[in-house]
Design an enzyme around this catalytic site. Structure first.
Site, mmCIF file in Angstrom:
data_model
loop_
_atom_site.group_PDB
_atom_site.id
_atom_site.type_symbol
_atom_site.label_atom_id
_atom_site.label_comp_id
_atom_site.label_asym_id
_atom_site.label_seq_id
_atom_site.Cartn_x
_atom_site.Cartn_y
_atom_site.Cartn_z
ATOM 1 N N ASP A 227 21.765 28.797 -42.247
ATOM 2 C CA ASP A 227 21.398 28.862 -40.843
ATOM 3 C C ASP A 227 20.320 29.935 -40.750
ATOM 4 O O ASP A 227 20.197 30.799 -41.628
ATOM 5 C CB ASP A 227 22.595 29.194 -39.949
ATOM 6 C CG ASP A 227 22.312 28.833 -38.484
ATOM 7 O OD1 ASP A 227 21.118 28.587 -38.151
ATOM 8 O OD2 ASP A 227 23.246 28.791 -37.671
HETATM 9 C C1 BGC Z 1 21.090 27.857 -34.973
HETATM 10 C C2 BGC Z 1 20.964 26.536 -35.693
HETATM 11 C C3 BGC Z 1 19.549 26.042 -35.577
HETATM 12 C C4 BGC Z 1 18.608 27.092 -36.145
HETATM 13 C C5 BGC Z 1 17.157 26.711 -36.054
HETATM 14 C C6 BGC Z 1 20.048 28.858 -35.434
HETATM 15 O O1 BGC Z 1 20.089 30.005 -34.647
HETATM 16 O O2 BGC Z 1 22.383 28.391 -35.177
HETATM 17 O O3 BGC Z 1 21.852 25.600 -35.166
HETATM 18 O O4 BGC Z 1 19.407 24.814 -36.221
HETATM 19 O O5 BGC Z 1 18.770 28.297 -35.421
HETATM 20 O O6 BGC Z 1 16.722 26.712 -34.751
#
Ligand code: BGC
Length: 755
Positions: A227
């Site tokens: 993530d």
């Molecule tokens: C989120 C993810 C997301 C990623 C990219 C993160 O903060 O938890 O779900 O895909 O950012 O935007």
């Protein structure tokens, strides 16, 4: 791409560098070797593609916002979700995006998780199967998905560091299970590890979850991406199974990887493997690239409306207040009628190319008056807006109040602090009920809310966050163009404190203990036989369905054979409609504590009035097993099981009891501290202690005349016998058994089990 050959030509630095992003949204290119970049974008219910060359690159391209996961799961419709996935995959092809970042399969453990709107359900079977359909749909267009957030990211509070403390059984039966079917059946191209820790270990460096479970047990063969910003220790993470770091650490972590290889702390082949996994996906996307893909946004908007309507859940419909009669004086009240909340805040936020609100959409059906009623900027009653709305309600025949959570109450990044909707809205609904008996509430929210006014309103339509065409979908349902057919993918408790995670959410400091264990959602409410506001799987229709003719392929079966279950469903009402038929399995008697019932099948069927159709379910070994910590695996225990077919978890229409005959046994070891009861309950072990039992009965005179002793004493003695550890029997058998005898009996029992 000859991937192995390309990797063999790369320097250690190039390889390390390939294992992190070029920027926020791209994998790295290696120009000298002709390796191109690949773009990834959020996800999950629309395309949030950002153009980093633009001055305001935070603004993503105009796109189509579909209903969020909280709504999608209520469709209980695998085909519908597959179609949504196809549309998303096609959009990605048209925009040259190789992987869409979703779906999110995390369990909705508490109604308070701020990101619940992006998750499907409190039930792992439903969550994982809906996720699987989503993934299959997207990937049918040769675009990858990123199943997220693996693992146990069930709250926003301290999401970057909190440790979810979860027992082995609970992990397997609930939190892993939510991902398992999606991985095994749909084979996502990538999996995104979560920010948090699980039992102390960061997901981004957890060898057990990323390698032993995901790859070795479930057969995952894509790449794992962090993530965004989830990396803690990159050098530990890579061999644990984290292939790609996103977005990038500006080269800091790449340098650490290269140094670790040079110092001999990290085998170069671990780096090669990560590169190979990343390039395999880049190559898969490029070789299936569809440069001719056309994104018809209007068509996708219509699809969004269709899906949204099929996800809406009719929770209450007293006196058949719905569908609305078009010749009545109808008032739409509440800002959400004009400016619906149709998606949640954060990384999934879509820049919708258009939005259809219910007020505009209603023009096709009837003449509707409108009053704003409340404002969404803050939770404060605006007296003028309230008075205007109450006056309009009083002058109308029916008042439809559009209410729900605002972005201030629910979002990625923070958790809710209570289960209420804004006070100003509750007050508005109460005041409208004072003057108008025909009141309907239309809800917009990502997770359960309390409904203090429920007994005073005649109708409640739960829309969740219905996507950019939500107003169109609402009018289709409100005006009866189609019958509602969504069913709740989570229980609505009466109050927050009824929820099983209440005492342990969001934890203390950087630890959150999942003390409710496997009793999440309806598993808890059913076991406790508690009243709830609305049960899991519940949803009304404008038509009625009759369930008959349940057939189970065998009365007795072995776990590996599985079973087929058939049931006939008839539309007995006057309107065409869809019914989500649910199958639950209940273990009639078990050696471990198990939920009263668990969802093990669901199918949605469309029926014209008077039409019947047959629904078929296939149950496999897993439909009956529980996870045993003794064998660290799923265990099929012989015995009777009840198969239940229901219209909701608390509306079981048909059931049948069948017997599973399993050859499996759990390992057993006796020692002087093992209780007599544990041995008595084990068929194979019991014969070895029969002499002890006989002597106890004699010594305690349990076989003699009980009249003097009394029944209660007899009961007590018998209970005592079960609770006695073996060693205590020396005292209660008049010295006929010695400690050496007990040791011999243990040896005999253990010998029996080691055969
Ligand atoms: C989120 C993810 C997301 C990623 C990219 C993160 O903060 O938890 O779900 O895909 O950012 O935007």
């Amino acid at each position: 791409m000859d991937i192995k050959n390309l990797i063999s030509q790369m320097t250690i630095e190039e390889k390390a560098s390939l294992c992190s992003g070029a920027d926020f949204w791209h994998t790295k290119a290696v120009e000298r070797l002709g390796i191109p970049q690949m773009m990834v974008s959020d996800g999950p219910h629309g395309l949030r593609k950002q153009d980093l060359t633009k001055e305001n690159f935070n603004e993503s391209i105009k796109a189509v916002c579909f209903p969020a996961a909280c709504a999608l799961a209520c469709s209980f419709d695998k085909d519908l979700i597959f179609r949504l996935g196809q549309a998303l995959g096609n959009q990605c092809q048209a925009e040259d995006v190789g992987v869409i970042l979703g779906p999110g399969a995390n369990i909705k453990r508490s109604p308070l998780c701020g990101r619940n709107f992006e998750y499907f359900s409190e039930d792992p079977y439903l969550a994982s199967n809906i996720a699987a359909s989503h993934i299959k749909g997207v990937q049918s267009k040769n675009v990858g998905t990123s199943l997220k957030h693996f693992l146990a990211n069930n709250q926003e509070n301290r999401r970057m560091s909190v440790s979810a403390e979860i027992s082995e059984r609970t992990l397997h039966e609930i939190y892993l299970a939510a991902f398992e079917t999606a991985v095994r059946e749909a084979k996502p191209w990538t999996v995104m590890c979560s920010y948090n820790r699980v039992n102390g270990e960061y997901s981004s460096e957890n060898h057990w979850s990323l390698t032993e479970i995901l790859r070795e047990k479930w057969g995952f063969d894509g790449f794992v991406v962090s993530d965004w910003g989830a990396v803690n220790d990159r050098v530990k993470g890579l061999p644990a199974g984290l292939d790609l770091e996103m977005p990038s650490s500006g080269g800091v972590n790449d340098a650490k990887l290269a140094e670790a290889v040079r110092d001999g702390k990290l085998p170069e082949k671990a780096l090669d493997l990560a590169c190979e996994r990343i390039l395999t996906i880049v190559d898969r996307y490029l070789s299936g690239r569809d440069e001719k893909a056309v994104w018809d946004k209007e068509a996708d908007h219509e699809l969004s409306a269709e899906i949204s309507a099929q996800c809406m859940v009719l929770l209450k419909n007293e006196d058949e207040i719905l569908p609305l009669s078009k010749d009545k004086k109808i008032a739409f009240i509440g800002k959400f009628a004009e400016k619906p909340r149709y998606q949640g805040g954060g990384s999934s936020h879509i820049n919708s190319f258009k939005v259809t609100d219910a007020l505009t959409a209603s023009a096709k059906y009837a003449k509707v008056s409108y009053a704003q009623g409340y404002d969404t900027a803050e939770d404060v009653t605006d007296q003028a807006l309230l008075d205007e709305a109450v006056k309009l309600a009083a002058e109308s025949d029916v008042a439809v109040v559009f209410a729900g959570l605002t972005d201030l109450f629910e979002s990625e990044g923070f958790d809710r602090t209570h289960m209420g909707i804004p006070n100003c809205q509750n007050q508005l609904i109460e005041k409208i009920c004072d003057v108008q008996p025909n009141t309907v509430v239309v809800l917009h929210n990502g997770s359960p809310v309390e409904m203090p006014w429920l007994s005073r309103v005649k109708g409640v339509l739960e829309c969740y966050l219905g996507g950019q065409a939500v107003g169109q979908a609402q009018c289709r349902i409100l005006f009866g163009e189609e019958a509602p057919s969504g069913k709740l993918a989570e229980t609505f408790p009466k109050k927050l404190s009824d929820n099983p995670s209440f005492l342990n959410f969001p934890g203390e400091g950087d630890r959150v203990e999942y003390r409710e264990e496997i009793f999440v959602g309806y598993r808890y409410y059913d076991y406790k036989d508690m009243d709830v506001l609305f049960p899991f799987g519940f949803g009304l229709s404008y038509t009625t369905f009759e369930y008959t003719d349940m057939k189970v392929s065998a009365d007795s079966f072995s776990p590996d054979e599985g079973l087929e279950v058939r049931v006939t469903v008839k539309n007995t009402g006057k309107m065409a409609g869809r019914e989500a038929v649910q199958l639950y399995v209940s273990d009639c008697e078990s050696s471990v504590i198990r939920p009263v019932k668990e969802l093990k099948g669901f199918e949605k069927i469309y029926l014209e009035p008077g039409q019947s159709g047959e629904v078929v379910f296939r149950l496999d070994r897993r439909s009956f097993t529980f996870y045993s910590e003794k064998i660290h695996d799923w265990f099929a225990e012989s015995g009777d099981f009840c198969i239940m077919i229901g219209s909701s978890s608390r509306d079981i229409r048909l059931s049948k009891t069948i017997t599973m005959v399993s050859q499996e046994t759990l390992p057993f070891r006796a020692d002087p501290n093992t209780t007599m009861g544990d041995i008595m309950d084990n068929e194979k072990a019991r014969p070895y202690i029969q002499p002890l039992i006989d002597d106890y009965v004699k010594a305690m005179n349990l076989d003699g005349d009980m009249t003097e002793l009394g029944e209660a004493t007899k009961l007590m003695m018998e209970a005592q016998l079960r609770d006695n550890p073996l060693r205590v029997m020396v005292s209660f058998t008049d010295g006929r058994f010695t400690h050496e005898d007990i040791a011999r009996i243990c040896n005999e029992i253990n010998g029996e089990f080691s055969k």
